[in-house]
Design an enzyme around this catalytic site. Structure first.
Site, PDB file in Angstrom:
ATOM      1  N   GLY A  34       0.822  -1.202   0.000  1.00  0.00           N
ATOM      2  CA  GLY A  34       0.000   0.000   0.000  1.00  0.00           C
ATOM      3  C   GLY A  34       0.852   1.246   0.000  1.00  0.00           C
ATOM      4  O   GLY A  34       2.079   1.195   0.132  1.00  0.00           O
ATOM      5  N   PRO A  35       0.228   2.409  -0.140  1.00  0.00           N
ATOM      6  CA  PRO A  35       0.962   3.676  -0.163  1.00  0.00           C
ATOM      7  C   PRO A  35       1.646   3.945   1.172  1.00  0.00           C
ATOM      8  O   PRO A  35       1.294   3.346   2.194  1.00  0.00           O
ATOM      9  CB  PRO A  35      -0.139   4.714  -0.440  1.00  0.00           C
ATOM     10  CG  PRO A  35      -1.302   3.940  -0.947  1.00  0.00           C
ATOM     11  CD  PRO A  35      -1.210   2.582  -0.329  1.00  0.00           C
ATOM     12  N   GLY A  63       2.510   5.539   4.725  1.00  0.00           N
ATOM     13  CA  GLY A  63       1.704   6.159   5.767  1.00  0.00           C
ATOM     14  C   GLY A  63       0.375   5.507   6.039  1.00  0.00           C
ATOM     15  O   GLY A  63      -0.460   6.075   6.742  1.00  0.00           O
ATOM     16  N   LYS A  65       1.414   0.078   7.566  1.00  0.00           N
ATOM     17  CA  LYS A  65       1.886  -1.287   7.306  1.00  0.00           C
ATOM     18  C   LYS A  65       2.838  -1.750   8.413  1.00  0.00           C
ATOM     19  O   LYS A  65       2.694  -2.851   8.943  1.00  0.00           O
ATOM     20  CB  LYS A  65       2.593  -1.328   5.943  1.00  0.00           C
ATOM     21  CG  LYS A  65       1.696  -0.970   4.767  1.00  0.00           C
ATOM     22  CD  LYS A  65       2.404  -1.122   3.441  1.00  0.00           C
ATOM     23  CE  LYS A  65       3.551  -0.154   3.289  1.00  0.00           C
ATOM     24  NZ  LYS A  65       3.109   1.265   3.260  1.00  0.00           N
ATOM     25  N   THR A  66       3.819  -0.912   8.740  1.00  0.00           N
ATOM     26  CA  THR A  66       4.813  -1.317   9.745  1.00  0.00           C
ATOM     27  C   THR A  66       4.197  -1.422  11.134  1.00  0.00           C
ATOM     28  O   THR A  66       4.429  -2.385  11.874  1.00  0.00           O
ATOM     29  CB  THR A  66       5.984  -0.321   9.749  1.00  0.00           C
ATOM     30  OG1 THR A  66       6.520  -0.222   8.418  1.00  0.00           O
ATOM     31  CG2 THR A  66       7.080  -0.779  10.685  1.00  0.00           C
ATOM     32  N   SER A  74      -4.806   3.511 -18.861  1.00  0.00           N
ATOM     33  CA  SER A  74      -6.089   3.910 -18.270  1.00  0.00           C
ATOM     34  C   SER A  74      -6.489   5.335 -18.620  1.00  0.00           C
ATOM     35  O   SER A  74      -7.580   5.768 -18.246  1.00  0.00           O
ATOM     36  CB  SER A  74      -6.037   3.746 -16.752  1.00  0.00           C
ATOM     37  OG  SER A  74      -5.037   4.561 -16.199  1.00  0.00           O
ATOM     38  N   LYS A 105      -8.163   5.419  -7.033  1.00  0.00           N
ATOM     39  CA  LYS A 105      -8.594   6.509  -7.909  1.00  0.00           C
ATOM     40  C   LYS A 105      -9.870   7.164  -7.401  1.00  0.00           C
ATOM     41  O   LYS A 105     -10.007   8.389  -7.392  1.00  0.00           O
ATOM     42  CB  LYS A 105      -8.796   5.968  -9.326  1.00  0.00           C
ATOM     43  CG  LYS A 105      -7.516   5.513 -10.014  1.00  0.00           C
ATOM     44  CD  LYS A 105      -7.803   4.870 -11.364  1.00  0.00           C
ATOM     45  CE  LYS A 105      -6.514   4.418 -12.046  1.00  0.00           C
ATOM     46  NZ  LYS A 105      -6.765   3.751 -13.338  1.00  0.00           N
TER      47      LYS A 105
END
Length: 782
Positions: free
Chosen positions: A365-366, A368, A371-372, A688, A731
């Site tokens: 994922g992006p 921030g 994840k950590t 796209s 999006k």
């Protein structure tokens, strides 16, 4: 060919103005000297073949680079070299040849000539000075005398060299001959080659020969001392053996035996696998035979320390209370339902089947999005130790597998090191930023991870240092990444991918209230009663000061506001502060992000598209304009090949369906079309944007504006079909942040709408299409 004939031939050889250059490494060829050489590499072999087919004359110049090099710059060579003739050539093996060359004369490089795969230079011959005087004769006599001493002191030099030097009458040839024989560096020999004045060359060679004589005489002296020292070492050995016998008679314990016994006691009390126990006992026997002053003694004792401190069978007990684990996960993180669901499933399976293998999860994922920190929550919910390794920029395979014990200072890899620090064989092991691993000549760390991250193999993980199988199957490995494209396919196949997508505004608001605000109030020395934020203030920070997928910048802005209040409280200006939406600019300055969608799409030919990036979704404005010309199509904005092809396909569709779109059939005859995608410094690519480009062109050519607050995405075909694309949730979230009210999506992406929060689905009207004509009917104003 006799030496006299060769020397005679060298006088009449014509040296061309242009020479092919063969680089020399750590050797010098002097004029009139004959030398065997080995040539390798495609470029050098081509040079030799072409020289043999012509006049056999080449240039030999010392390179400042070390082999193997394939590219050279002019500054990589010395300016003075030797022209030489190839006397013999034999190809000994594939891509290798043996040469016998003889130097002709010195030359200076005037310029490098491009055009050949090997180096070519234009040269200027350096003429030797002729004549003798008393000083030169004295220098020659002294040089011959010193050289004879070198020949006597050097066993591998034939004694005939000294007699040969006496017969040479040419001072320049004498200096060159002795310089080529003595043991000095190539750079020093290059200095002799560059000395064109005979007296200067003789003095320089005399200095080098004097230095070599001193080294050889000192070497003979050292050799005598070493022999005496060896005799002393044998004497010390016998004395040490006698001392050991005396200590034994006196009943004094030997230091080595004490340490070996300590290791033996630890080994007896340690629950080791059979193979590890056998290896430890073998090393203990070696240690008992060594003296503590031996270098190998420390290597063996360090190895034993690692074996005896690793948690081979020690593990923590899992917390299998499903409800409690769910509460821990909910307390630590807001949202993130998919990862939480997967962890609860793992716990449930573990409860029913305790010997199950640990999963290999990969949070993608992006930046921030948590994840950590989610890995830490998983460890807390399971009741396990948490270990984290940052893999970003790691290029050395030994970081994963360790170094072999033959290297000085060898250690196990970071996997085994972290296991020892955790003191348990079943921690939660987070491999952070796995998509940023590198690879170079030291190995490929991602390949070394293939065994680590495979539950079917990692029960016998072999670290190079330990050289013993260590069971990693109890470890719960979690990896994180921003994108999957850079992870090798073989490694990606071992991972269970769980996507963490962008947060919505409501989610960010909850995260700020529950986690970010309390943390920043505490870290900036404030009390909860001294500062409060209204929901409106937090929404202003989220919408007007940050536009991101995660919450890192949001926390920074909250921290900035907290610091502003803390400074006022510290000075005594205020005791407490309540920050409302109208107060934000006092702490954070003017708004940084403005809604520009309406202003930018108010003219025909401008359409708002949706894009996916590794940091989340984003808006993509596509502008089209036309001018007088003749069938020209210009594409700007750092577009990739796929995006350029989408533009060509869109134009072809419009030309084929001009009449049904209300456009003149010959509109392209006297027109040039320019398509531009702003933010030109950022590279863009992907299929796209096809729907957006086609809509922008149609809007321009029909002079119809796009409806307000409308965005779109989708790939097109030449027949006007709308194909599905990826990153729909990212999006849509980006569009929602920007205030978009209508989105056109491919009909094939209907399944992706289920991942979008219900509140956002209510705020946005979705149109699912599969034909471009339908897109235009929806997008263009009447």
């Amino acid at each position: 060919m006799t030496e006299e004939k060769t020397a005679q031939d060298l006088k009449v050889i014509h040296i061309p103005e242009t020479l092919p250059v063969l680089p020399l490494f750590n050797m010098i060829v002097f004029p009139k000297m004959m030398l065997p050489m080995e040539v390798f590499g495609d470029q050098s072999l081509q040079l030799v073949d072409e020289a043999m087919a012509k006049d056999r004359i080449i240039g030999l110049v010392l390179s400042r680079k070390s082999p193997p090099e394939t590219t050279y710059d002019p500054e990589d060579f010395h300016a003075v070299g030797t022209s030489a003739v190839i006397l013999k050539m034999a190809k000994a093996a594939e891509k290798k040849a043996q040469l016998l060359v003889q130097g002709i004369e010195r030359f200076r490089i005037r310029e490098f000539i491009p055009g050949k795969p090997y180096l070519q230079v234009r040269i200027e011959s350096i003429q030797e000075q002729e004549g003798k005087d008393i000083e030169i004769e004295a220098l020659m006599a002294n040089l011959v005398s010193l050289f004879e001493r070198i020949v006597k002191l050097t066993p591998f030099l034939p004694q005939e060299f000294g007699a040969m030097a006496k017969t040479i009458t040419d001072p320049g040839v004498l200096a060159d001959l002795i310089a080529s024989i003595i043991n000095v560096s190539a750079e020093e020999k290059q200095g002799i080659l560059e000395a064109t004045a005979t007296k200067k060359r003789l003095r320089e060679v005399t200095r080098l020969v004097n230095h070599q004589v001193e080294i050889l005489e000192l070497g003979n002296k050292i050799q005598s001392q070493v022999k005496d020292d060896m005799d002393k070492s044998q004497r010390d050995y016998y004395l040490r053996q006698q001392l050991t016998a005396i200590k034994k008679e006196l009943g004094e314990e030997d230091e080595t035996k004490v340490e070996v016994e300590e290791y033996r006691e630890k080994l007896a009390g340690k629950d080791l696998p059979e193979e590890a126990r056998k290896e430890a006992e073998r090393e203990l026997q070696r240690l008992g035979r060594m003296h503590p002053s031996s270098a190998e003694y420390n290597v063996v004792s360090t190895y034993l320390d690692w074996i005896l401190t690793l948690p081979w069978r020690e593990g923590t007990e899992d917390n299998l209370d499903i409800k409690k684990a769910r509460k821990v996960l909910d307390d630590d993180h807001y949202g993130l339902e998919k990862p939480k669901k997967r962890i609860i499933e793992y716990l449930a399976v573990r409860k029913l089947k305790p010997d199950t293998k640990g999963p290999i999860l990969c949070f993608v994922g992006p930046p921030g999005t948590g994840k950590t920190s989610l890995g830490q929550s998983i460890a807390r919910s399971l009741g396990r130790k948490f270990v984290r390794i940052a893999l970003g920029g790691v290029r050395d395979e030994a970081e994963i597998r360790g170094h072999r014990r033959t290297y000085i200072g060898a250690l196990p890899g970071r996997i085994i090191q972290s296991i020892r620090r955790a003191e348990t064989n079943n921690p939660v092991f987070m491999l952070d930023e796995i998509d940023k691993l590198g690879s170079d000549f030291r190995g490929d760390p991602s390949s070394a991870l293939l065994e680590v991250l495979d539950p079917a193999q990692n029960f016998s993980f072999m670290d190079h240092y330990l050289d013993l199988p260590f069971d990693l199957s109890h470890v719960m490995f979690i990896t994180t990444a921003n994108i999957l494209d850079t992870i090798p396919p073989a490694l990606r196949d071992r991972l269970e991918i769980i996507e963490l997508v962008s947060y919505t505004v409501e989610e960010k608001l909850h995260i700020a209230q529950r986690y970010l605000l309390p943390r920043q109030i505490r870290e900036n020395g404030l009390q909860p009663s001294q500062i409060t934020f209204t929901k409106g203030a937090l929404r202003v920070i989220i919408g007007s000061y940050t536009r991101e997928a995660g919450v890192r910048n949001l926390e920074r802005e909250i921290a900035a506001a907290c610091r502003g209040v803390a400074s006022q409280v510290a000075v005594g200006d205020i005791e407490r502060a309540k920050i409302r939406r109208q107060d934000i600019h006092r702490y954070l300055g003017p708004e940084r992000i403005t809604t520009e969608t309406t202003a930018r799409t108010s003219k025909p030919g401008v359409v708002m598209g949706l894009a996916w990036t590794p940091t989340g979704g984003d808006l993509l404005f596509i502008e089209a304009t036309a001018m007088k010309g003749k069938k020209g199509l210009t594409l700007t904005g750092q577009l990739g090949d796929v995006m350029k092809e989408s533009a060509s396909a869109a134009l072809s569709f419009i030309r084929a369906n001009a009449e049904s779109l209300g456009i003149a059939r010959d509109f392209f005859e006297d027109v040039d079309i320019h398509i531009h995608v702003p933010s030109g410094a950022i590279p863009k690519d992907g299929p796209s944007a096809g729907v957006t480009i086609l809509t922008a062109l149609t809007s321009l050519l029909t002079n119809k504006r796009i409806k307000k607050d409308l965005a779109m995405t989708g790939e097109i075909t030449l027949r006007g079909l709308v194909l599905p694309v990826g990153g729909i949730k990212e999006k849509v979230l980006a569009a929602h942040r920007a205030g978009v009210k209508t989105i056109i999506l491919p009909k094939w992406n209907k399944k992706d709408l289920g991942d979008i929060p219900a509140k956002i689905r209510k705020d946005i009207a979705f149109h699912l299409v599969d034909d471009m004509l339908e897109v235009l009917r929806i997008a263009l104003e009447k």
